[in-house]
Motif scaffolding. Structure first.
Motif, short mmCIF file in Angstrom:
data_model
loop_
_atom_site.label_atom_id
_atom_site.label_comp_id
_atom_site.label_asym_id
_atom_site.label_seq_id
_atom_site.Cartn_x
_atom_site.Cartn_y
_atom_site.Cartn_z
N PRO A 1 1.89 -17.20 -54.39
CA PRO A 1 1.48 -15.85 -54.01
C PRO A 1 2.63 -15.03 -53.43
O PRO A 1 3.40 -15.55 -52.61
N CYS A 2 2.76 -13.79 -53.84
CA CYS A 2 3.79 -12.88 -53.32
C CYS A 2 3.12 -11.61 -52.85
O CYS A 2 2.23 -11.09 -53.52
N VAL A 3 3.57 -11.11 -51.71
CA VAL A 3 3.04 -9.86 -51.15
C VAL A 3 4.21 -8.89 -51.00
O VAL A 3 5.26 -9.26 -50.47
N PHE A 4 4.02 -7.66 -51.47
CA PHE A 4 5.07 -6.65 -51.39
C PHE A 4 4.53 -5.41 -50.67
O PHE A 4 3.54 -4.81 -51.12
N VAL A 5 5.19 -5.06 -49.59
CA VAL A 5 4.81 -3.88 -48.80
C VAL A 5 5.81 -2.75 -49.13
O VAL A 5 7.02 -3.00 -49.16
N SER B 1 -5.89 3.10 -49.78
CA SER B 1 -4.85 3.94 -50.39
C SER B 1 -3.52 3.78 -49.66
O SER B 1 -2.98 4.72 -49.06
N ILE B 2 -3.00 2.55 -49.71
CA ILE B 2 -1.71 2.24 -49.07
C ILE B 2 -0.84 1.47 -50.05
O ILE B 2 -1.34 0.84 -50.99
N ARG B 3 0.50 1.48 -49.78
CA ARG B 3 1.46 0.92 -50.74
C ARG B 3 1.66 -0.58 -50.46
O ARG B 3 2.63 -1.00 -49.85
N LEU B 4 0.71 -1.35 -50.95
CA LEU B 4 0.69 -2.81 -50.78
C LEU B 4 0.23 -3.42 -52.10
O LEU B 4 -0.77 -2.98 -52.67
N VAL B 5 0.99 -4.42 -52.59
CA VAL B 5 0.56 -5.13 -53.80
C VAL B 5 0.71 -6.64 -53.60
O VAL B 5 1.57 -7.09 -52.83
N VAL B 6 -0.10 -7.39 -54.34
CA VAL B 6 0.05 -8.85 -54.36
C VAL B 6 0.22 -9.27 -55.82
O VAL B 6 -0.33 -8.63 -56.73
N VAL B 7 1.02 -10.33 -56.03
CA VAL B 7 1.36 -10.76 -57.38
C VAL B 7 1.48 -12.29 -57.39
O VAL B 7 1.98 -12.89 -56.43
N ASP B 8 1.00 -12.92 -58.45
CA ASP B 8 1.35 -14.32 -58.75
C ASP B 8 1.38 -14.46 -60.27
O ASP B 8 0.34 -14.67 -60.89
N GLN C 1 -4.25 -9.54 -43.00
CA GLN C 1 -5.60 -9.95 -43.40
C GLN C 1 -5.99 -9.31 -44.73
O GLN C 1 -6.55 -9.97 -45.62
N LEU C 2 -5.65 -8.02 -44.90
CA LEU C 2 -5.96 -7.35 -46.16
C LEU C 2 -5.21 -8.03 -47.32
O LEU C 2 -5.79 -8.28 -48.39
N ALA C 3 -3.92 -8.37 -47.10
CA ALA C 3 -3.13 -9.03 -48.15
C ALA C 3 -3.76 -10.38 -48.52
O ALA C 3 -3.86 -10.73 -49.70
#
Ligand code: K1U
Ligand code: ZN
Length: 189
Positions: free
Chosen positions: A74-78, A55-62, A30-32
């Motif tokens: 959309p890309c999500v990287f944990v 403060s967690i290691r999560l990023v989203v990129v497009d 849900q956060l992503a």
């Protein structure tokens, strides 16, 4: 889904080293999803969880999406990490957490990124050009580093001076705790 508030420099929460994600849960998914919605709304090509106060290691990129090209990838990287880097590139970067400023930053031209996806499966991706720059920019956020930390002291201080002035004009409180990264960035890219 929800549009989240993006923290802005010099908020000290942007300066923490983010914690690894222990488990991929529905709450994380849900956060992503909210981060992606926020990124498209801003608009931006990336967003890291610390920018929205997590403060967690999560990023989203497009990096394919632009205002002209509406197609979204959309890309999500944990727990992303860079396995390899090579070459050099200079890119004029902006940051959703550093308002009203862009500057040229030197980065690696090509990187290999490893992360988990939202099913907990490992992803390994080789990227170059803008996508490689974006990966490095977003991973910096996970370590409390902003692109202004990679500029000369003169350029960084010019930006900080302008930002302090606009805080004064608006009567807002300035926190110097957010001015510097938590660790010296020499050697990190
Ligand atoms: O992390 C962030 O603050 C997002 C940032 C990412 C980034 C920009 C430039 C180089 C590397 C990383 C942004 O997305 S700033 C906005 C931006 O660059 C953009 C916005 C809409 C269309 C195209 C680009
Ligand atoms: Zn940024």
């Amino acid at each position: 889904m929800a549009i989240l508030d993006v923290l802005q420099f010099p908020d000290p929460r942007l300066r923490r080293r983010a914690e690894p994600v222990e488990k991929v849960t529905d709450e994380l998914r849900q956060l992503a999803a909210d981060m992606l919605e926020t990124m498209y709304d801003e608009p931006g090509i990336g967003l890291a969880a610390p920018q929205v106060g997590h403060s967690i290691r999560l990023v989203v990129v497009d990096t394919e999406w632009t205002e002209e090209n509406a197609e979204r990838k959309p890309c999500v990287f944990v727990n992303p990490e860079l396995l390899e880097r090579s070459g050099e590139i200079v890119w004029n970067e902006g940051c959703l957490s550093v308002p009203d400023f862009t500057a040229e930053v030197e980065r690696s031209e090509q990187v290999v990124l490893r992360a988990l996806d939202l099913e907990g499966r490992e992803i390994v991706e080789t990227a170059s050009g803008l996508r490689a720059v974006c990966f490095q920019h977003e991973l910096d956020h996970l370590d409390g580093v902003l692109f202004i930390d990679r500029l000369s002291r003169l350029k960084r201080n010019l930006y900080i001076g302008k930002r302090k002035k606009s805080f004064q004009e608006e009567g807002a409180a300035w926190t110097s705790a957010g001015e510097r990264p938590p660790v010296p960035i020499g050697g990190m890219r």
